[in-house]
Enzyme design. Structure first.
Site, PDB file in Angstrom:
ATOM      1  N   CYS A  28       0.884  -1.189  -0.129  1.00  0.00           N
ATOM      2  CA  CYS A  28      -0.437  -0.051  -0.041  1.00  0.00           C
ATOM      3  C   CYS A  28       1.033   1.386  -0.174  1.00  0.00           C
ATOM      4  O   CYS A  28       0.514   1.697  -0.380  1.00  0.00           O
ATOM      5  CB  CYS A  28      -0.867  -0.164   1.168  1.00  0.00           C
ATOM      6  N   VAL A  41       6.806 -23.799  -1.472  1.00  0.00           N
ATOM      7  CA  VAL A  41       6.405 -24.620  -1.847  1.00  0.00           C
ATOM      8  C   VAL A  41       5.559 -25.434  -3.212  1.00  0.00           C
ATOM      9  O   VAL A  41       4.832 -24.371  -3.426  1.00  0.00           O
ATOM     10  CB  VAL A  41       4.218 -24.225  -0.025  1.00  0.00           C
TER      11      VAL A  41
END
Length: 442
Positions: free
Chosen positions: A43, A77
Site C-alpha cells: 500500500c 511450496v
C-alpha cells in the site's frame, strides 16, 4: 508437539504466526515464504513512486524475530499432500527439495496483480503496481516520461495517478465504472474526489473501457472507444486476483467469489487447512453473503483468528465491512459497510444522506470542506454504511465500522458526544449533522 506450517509471510501469515505462538508456546511454528525478504508494504508503493516515501526500500521490513517461529525465506511450496499431511518445499537458490510435515496448515498465499486480456498489455512501459519490483520498474521509467495513463480508479489507481502527477507527468485515469472509487463511494461522494483530481490537473475518464494499449514495442497510447490518449507510461491498477495454485492443486473448495471457501473458523474444506488474507473468501457482516476482502486489515484480523484456532483455540471470524481509506492529491476518502448503491443491489430498503461542513471554524486558518454520508436500513434504523471525505476521514470510517458492528441506530448517532477545539475541528461534527438531516427526512 503440534506442528503448524504457514505458507506466506505477508500481513496474514505474519499475524497468524505470532497468534499461534502466543496461544501455544510449545507448538512448532514454521513459515515458508518464497520472497528473499520478509514482509513489505504494497500500500506504500504509490507514495514511493510519488516521492513521499524517500526510499522505496523503506517499505521492506526486517525479518521479525519471533521466538518459537522458524521463517524459511527464499523457499517455495511446490505441493500439498493432504493425506500424508506434508508440503513439498524447494529452496529457490539451491533448488534442493524437502518435505515438511504439518498438523495444521495455514494458507496465506495472498494475491497477484490482475492483468486483463487487453491487446498490448505486454508492451514495454506497461506496468502493474503490486510488488517491490513493480514499484522499482515504474520509478526507473519516470526519467524522460511526460505522459501517463492509469487504468483503474480504485484506491491504488487514484493514489498512483496523484503520485505520477506529483512527479510532473501529464496524467489521465480511466475507469470503466461510472465513478472513481466505485467500491468505496456512492457517485455523489465520488464526485468530490474526481473534482480534486481534476483541480490537480489529472484528467478523469469514467464509464469507458480500455480497448487496447498501442505502440511499437513500447507503449505510445491507450485506445478507448472514441479516442486515443497518448502515453509514455501505463499503470494497470485494476485490482488483484487471489493466488490459488496450491489450493486448487490440493482440491480445496473455492467459493462463489473464486477465492478459497472457509467457515467461520477460517477452515477450508480440509479441516486441517486454514486460509486467510487475499486468497480466502470472507462474508459481509451485514448481508452474510460471500465477498472478497483483499485488504491488509482483513488479512491481519484473519491471521489472529486462524493462528489461534490452528494452535487449538476456538475463535470465530465475524465477517467484514471492507473499511478502507485512500489518499490522493491531499484528499482523504474513506468508507465502511455498504454504499447506498450496494444496499439497493442487496435488496435492502435504505435511506441515505450526505452532509457538508468544515474541518475547522471559518475564522481558523486551514479550514477545508468535510463530507459525511450515512446509509441506514429503514426497517430498524441501524447504520449499515458510512463514507467520509476530508481531514479525519479514516477516523470517521473507523467510527462507522464500530457503529455498524454494535448495531447503532441513526438516533444514537445524532446524540453522539464529540470533541471540539478550533485548531482541530469545527463545533459541528459532520456525522452528527448527517444523522440530524436524515432523521428529519425519515
Amino acid at each position: 508437539m503440534k506442528s503448524i506450517v504457514i505458507v506466506g509471510f505477508q500481513s496474514a501469515g505474519l499475524t497468524a504466526a505470532a497468534a499461534a505462538h502466543l496461544f501455544d508456546r510449545e507448538a512448532k511454528v514454521t513459515v515458508v515464504e518464497r520472497r528473499n525478504y520478509a514482509t513489505y508494504h504494497p500500500c506504500g508503493l504509490p507514495f514511493a513512486v510519488g516521492g513521499e516515501v524517500p526510499d522505496i526500500h523503506h517499505l521492506v521490513e526486517l525479518t521479525p524475530k519471533q521466538p518459537g517461529v522458524n521463517v524459511l525465506l527464499g523457499t517455495e511450496v511446490k505441493s500439498i499432500d493432504t493425506k500424508a499431511k506434508t508440503i513439498e518445499i524447494q529452496d529457490r537458490k539451491t533448488q534442493k527439495r524437502d518435505k515438511l510435515p504439518y498438523d495444521k496448515l495455514i494458507l496465506a498465499t495472498g494475491s497477484l496483480a490482475f492483468v486483463p486480456p487487453i491487446p498490448g498489455a505486454g508492451l514495454k512501459n506497461v506496468f502493474t503496481l503490486r510488488t517491490m519490483k513493480d514499484g522499482e520498474s515504474v520509478m526507473a521509467a519516470l526519467p524522460g516520461a511526460k505522459r501517463a495513463v492509469v487504468i483503474g480508479a480504485g484506491p491504488i489507481g487514484v493514489e498512483v495517478a496523484g503520485a505520477l502527477k506529483e512527479r510532473g507527468l501529464e496524467v489521465a485515469v480511466v475507469e470503466m465504472m461510472p465513478n472513481v472509487l466505485p467500491a468505496m463511494l456512492d457517485s455523489d461522494m465520488a464526485e468530490v474526489v474526481s473534482e480534486r483530481l481534476k483541480q490537480s490537473g489529472i484528467r478523469v475518464v469514467c464509464s469507458k473501457a480500455v480497448k487496447a494499449i498501442e505502440g511499437d514495442g513500447r507503449v505510445e497510447s491507450v485506445s478507448l472507444e472514441n479516442e486515443k490518449i497518448p502515453a509514455d507510461i501505463v499503470v494497470m491498477a485494476i485490482g488483484v486476483k487471489p493466488d490459488l495454485e496450491l489450493a486448487v492443486s490440493a482440491d480445496l473448495v473455492l467459493g462463489p467469489t473464486r477465492t478459497i471457501a472457509v467457515d467461520d473458523r477460517l477452515r477450508t474444506s480440509d479441516p486441517d487447512i486454514y486460509a486467510i488474507g487475499d486468497c480466502a473468501e470472507s462474508h459481509c457482516f451485514i448481508t452474510n453473503q460471500p465477498v472478497k476482502s483483499q485488504l491488509a486489515t482483513t488479512a491481519i484480523r484473519m491471521g489472529k483468528i486462524a493462528g489461534v484456532n490452528a494452535a487449538g483455540g476456538d475463535k470465530k471470524f465475524d465477517g467484514v465491512l471492507n473499511t478502507a481509506v485512500s489518499m490522493a492529491c491531499g484528499l482523504e476518502a474513506a468508507s465502511a459497510g455498504l454504499t447506498a448503491a450496494a444496499a439497493k443491489a442487496a435488496g435492502i430498503e435504505a435511506a441515505a444522506v450526505r452532509a457538508k461542513t468544515t474541518s475547522k471554524p471559518h475564522f481558523f486558518p486551514g479550514s477545508e470542506p468535510i463530507y459525511a454520508k450515512i446509509v441506514v436500513r429503514k426497517s430498524d434504523r441501524k447504520i449499515i454504511g458510512g463514507q467520509a471525505i476530508g481531514d479525519g476521514a479514516a477516523e470517521r470510517a473507523n467510527l462507522f465500522s464500530l457503529a455498524i458492528k454494535q448495531g447503532v441506530t441513526v438516533d444514537d448517532l445524532a446524540r453522539m458526544e464529540y470533541a471540539y477545539a478550533p485548531p482541530v475541528s469545527d463545533c459541528i461534527e459532520p456525522i452528527v449533522l448527517a444523522a440530524d438531516i436524515l432523521l428529519k427526512r425519515m
